[in-house]
Design a protein around this motif. Sequence first.
Motif, short mmCIF file in Angstrom:
data_model
loop_
_atom_site.label_atom_id
_atom_site.label_comp_id
_atom_site.label_asym_id
_atom_site.label_seq_id
_atom_site.Cartn_x
_atom_site.Cartn_y
_atom_site.Cartn_z
N CYS A 160 0.83 6.43 -4.12
CA CYS A 160 0.84 5.26 -4.09
C CYS A 160 -0.58 5.40 -4.55
O CYS A 160 -1.06 5.42 -4.08
CB CYS A 160 0.91 5.10 -2.89
SG CYS A 160 0.57 3.99 -1.77
N GLN B 135 -2.03 3.97 7.87
CA GLN B 135 -1.14 2.90 8.08
C GLN B 135 -2.35 1.17 8.00
O GLN B 135 -1.38 -0.01 8.30
CB GLN B 135 -0.09 3.22 8.69
CG GLN B 135 0.82 3.87 8.15
CD GLN B 135 1.90 4.24 8.77
OE1 GLN B 135 2.11 4.17 10.28
NE2 GLN B 135 3.08 4.92 8.22
N CYS C 279 5.14 7.26 3.76
CA CYS C 279 4.67 6.71 4.70
C CYS C 279 4.02 7.26 5.69
O CYS C 279 3.45 7.21 6.13
CB CYS C 279 4.87 4.58 4.81
SG CYS C 279 4.75 4.48 3.47
N PRO D 221 -0.15 -1.22 -2.76
CA PRO D 221 0.29 -0.06 -1.37
C PRO D 221 1.76 -0.29 -2.43
O PRO D 221 2.30 -0.84 -3.46
CB PRO D 221 0.73 -0.80 -0.88
CG PRO D 221 0.79 -2.74 -0.82
CD PRO D 221 -0.24 -2.34 -1.48
N ARG D 222 2.59 0.97 -1.85
CA ARG D 222 4.05 0.96 -2.86
C ARG D 222 4.82 1.80 -1.50
O ARG D 222 4.96 3.71 -1.76
CB ARG D 222 4.21 1.86 -3.79
CG ARG D 222 5.14 2.62 -4.72
CD ARG D 222 5.38 3.30 -6.09
NE ARG D 222 4.24 2.67 -6.93
CZ ARG D 222 3.38 3.66 -7.81
NH1 ARG D 222 3.53 4.32 -7.92
NH2 ARG D 222 3.57 2.60 -8.54
N PRO D 223 5.15 1.17 -0.79
CA PRO D 223 5.88 1.54 0.17
C PRO D 223 6.86 2.89 0.21
O PRO D 223 7.73 2.57 -0.48
CB PRO D 223 6.98 0.45 0.88
CG PRO D 223 5.16 -0.44 1.00
CD PRO D 223 5.33 -0.36 -0.84
N LEU E 85 -2.34 2.10 -3.80
CA LEU E 85 -3.66 2.09 -2.20
C LEU E 85 -3.78 3.54 -1.99
O LEU E 85 -5.33 3.64 -1.60
CB LEU E 85 -2.67 1.06 -1.73
CG LEU E 85 -4.34 0.55 -0.59
CD1 LEU E 85 -4.86 0.09 -1.07
CD2 LEU E 85 -3.43 -0.63 0.50
N LEU E 86 -3.18 4.48 -1.15
CA LEU E 86 -3.30 5.73 -1.43
C LEU E 86 -4.32 6.49 -1.61
O LEU E 86 -5.70 7.52 -1.66
CB LEU E 86 -2.02 7.04 -0.48
CG LEU E 86 -2.58 7.65 -0.07
CD1 LEU E 86 -2.32 8.17 1.16
CD2 LEU E 86 -0.80 8.76 -0.50
N CYS F 6 0.96 8.80 6.37
CA CYS F 6 -0.36 9.07 6.06
C CYS F 6 -0.80 8.13 6.72
O CYS F 6 -0.96 7.95 7.42
CB CYS F 6 0.26 6.99 4.80
SG CYS F 6 -1.22 6.40 4.71
N PHE G 95 -7.86 4.79 -1.18
CA PHE G 95 -8.50 4.97 0.32
C PHE G 95 -8.59 6.58 0.39
O PHE G 95 -9.38 7.00 0.55
CB PHE G 95 -7.29 5.23 1.28
CG PHE G 95 -6.93 3.99 2.21
CD1 PHE G 95 -7.47 2.79 1.81
CD2 PHE G 95 -5.81 3.76 2.32
CE1 PHE G 95 -7.49 1.55 2.11
CE2 PHE G 95 -4.98 1.80 2.98
CZ PHE G 95 -6.32 0.93 2.21
N CYS H 179 -3.31 -0.29 5.89
CA CYS H 179 -1.65 -1.00 4.23
C CYS H 179 -1.55 -1.95 5.12
O CYS H 179 -0.85 -2.43 5.63
CB CYS H 179 -1.40 0.54 4.80
SG CYS H 179 -0.03 0.06 3.51
N SER I 145 1.14 -3.18 3.20
CA SER I 145 2.80 -2.96 4.23
C SER I 145 2.70 -3.07 5.39
O SER I 145 3.44 -2.96 5.95
CB SER I 145 2.79 -1.72 3.66
OG SER I 145 3.01 -2.25 2.23
N PHE I 146 1.80 -3.02 6.25
CA PHE I 146 1.70 -2.56 7.61
C PHE I 146 0.87 -3.20 8.36
O PHE I 146 1.12 -3.36 9.18
CB PHE I 146 1.60 -0.84 8.10
CG PHE I 146 2.73 -0.08 7.90
CD1 PHE I 146 3.05 0.29 8.70
CD2 PHE I 146 2.27 0.41 6.25
CE1 PHE I 146 4.86 1.27 8.18
CE2 PHE I 146 3.64 1.27 6.13
CZ PHE I 146 4.44 2.19 6.64
S1 SF4 Z 1 0.98 3.22 4.52
FE1 SF4 Z 1 0.27 1.85 2.86
S2 SF4 Z 1 -1.53 3.29 1.91
FE2 SF4 Z 1 -0.15 4.68 3.32
S3 SF4 Z 1 1.54 5.46 1.65
FE3 SF4 Z 1 2.39 4.01 2.46
S4 SF4 Z 1 2.15 1.60 1.51
FE4 SF4 Z 1 0.38 3.88 0.78
#
Ligand code: SF4
Length: 303
Positions: A36, A267, A261, A255-257, A38-39, A264, A42, A270, A272-273
């Motif tokens: 991911c 969240q 996740c 982000p790539r859910p 975005l991960l 993670c 972060f 993110c 996606s959340f």
């Molecule tokens: S919660 Fe968001 S940042 Fe974390 S792994 Fe999933 S998509 Fe990526």
Amino acid sequence: MTAEPVIDAADSPTCDSSSAVRASLSPSRAADFKTCPLLYRFRSIDRLPERPTVEQARGTLVHAVLERLFDLPAAARTPQSAGDLVAPQWDRLVTEQPELATLFAEGDTEGPAEFLRSAAALLEGYFAVEDPRRLEPAEREALISAVVDDALLIRGYLDRLDVAPDGALRVVDYKTGGAPREAFEARALFQLKFYALVLWRTRGVVPRVLRLLYLRDAEVCDYTPDAEELLRFERTVVALWQAIEQATERQDFRPRPSRLCDWCNHQALCPSFGGTPPPFPATGPGDPLTDARSRPAAPGADE
Ligand code: SF4
């Protein structure tokens, strides 16, 4: 261990130590970006703190015990000896990383006791698949590195390296996590190939075996890479790095859910959340040797 080296050192590529290293990358951070983007941001650019989890702490503890076990004379590497190392190693880890003490509420005596019992149970899984009295690892918790593409330093800690009398290499990685294995297997294999690439580039031998030891299930997964595959993998790593550079330049990490996740820490930030990432930090080009992007995860901390 008995195995034949897969290729002749004379035919293998070598690492040019005179290269000007422009950037660096560890397998854990590369795997973050692959999992991911975005991960990755972060962890490596925002450098957001992550609270330690009981599972990570257990992984670190079990890795520490297995590392120390091989300090003992071969005949003394028994399940009893491993069990005896659990509490002293935990005390040492808590002294070195006081935040680990916060995993359990003050006055909670059953939680830590159960934690130590669960670590001992994982060690039983280890003894079900290996007899350490018959092994003399060449290296343990070793930081290995190589330069690829003339400019990218890749490096990481491998759990254990076994070398057969004929020079064949076996890379061993202990897996202690309780998450479903299929959710993390691709990441684990990616990391093992990363080590295989480093070893090939620095020693001129393709490891004969990449071994994952799943302690919870008491199972062994062996993988045999070849030179062609490692060449392709090297191109993948370089391409990954270029993608990271590009995303950094554009400040664009999406982000790539996925199932990951669930594990993670971020969240709440993110999209996606329903979260919003913090403003992109203003950073200059980092020192390739100290840049967070290259910082390898400690053994067992990246389960
Ligand atoms: S919660 Fe968001 S940042 Fe974390 S792994 Fe999933 S998509 Fe990526």
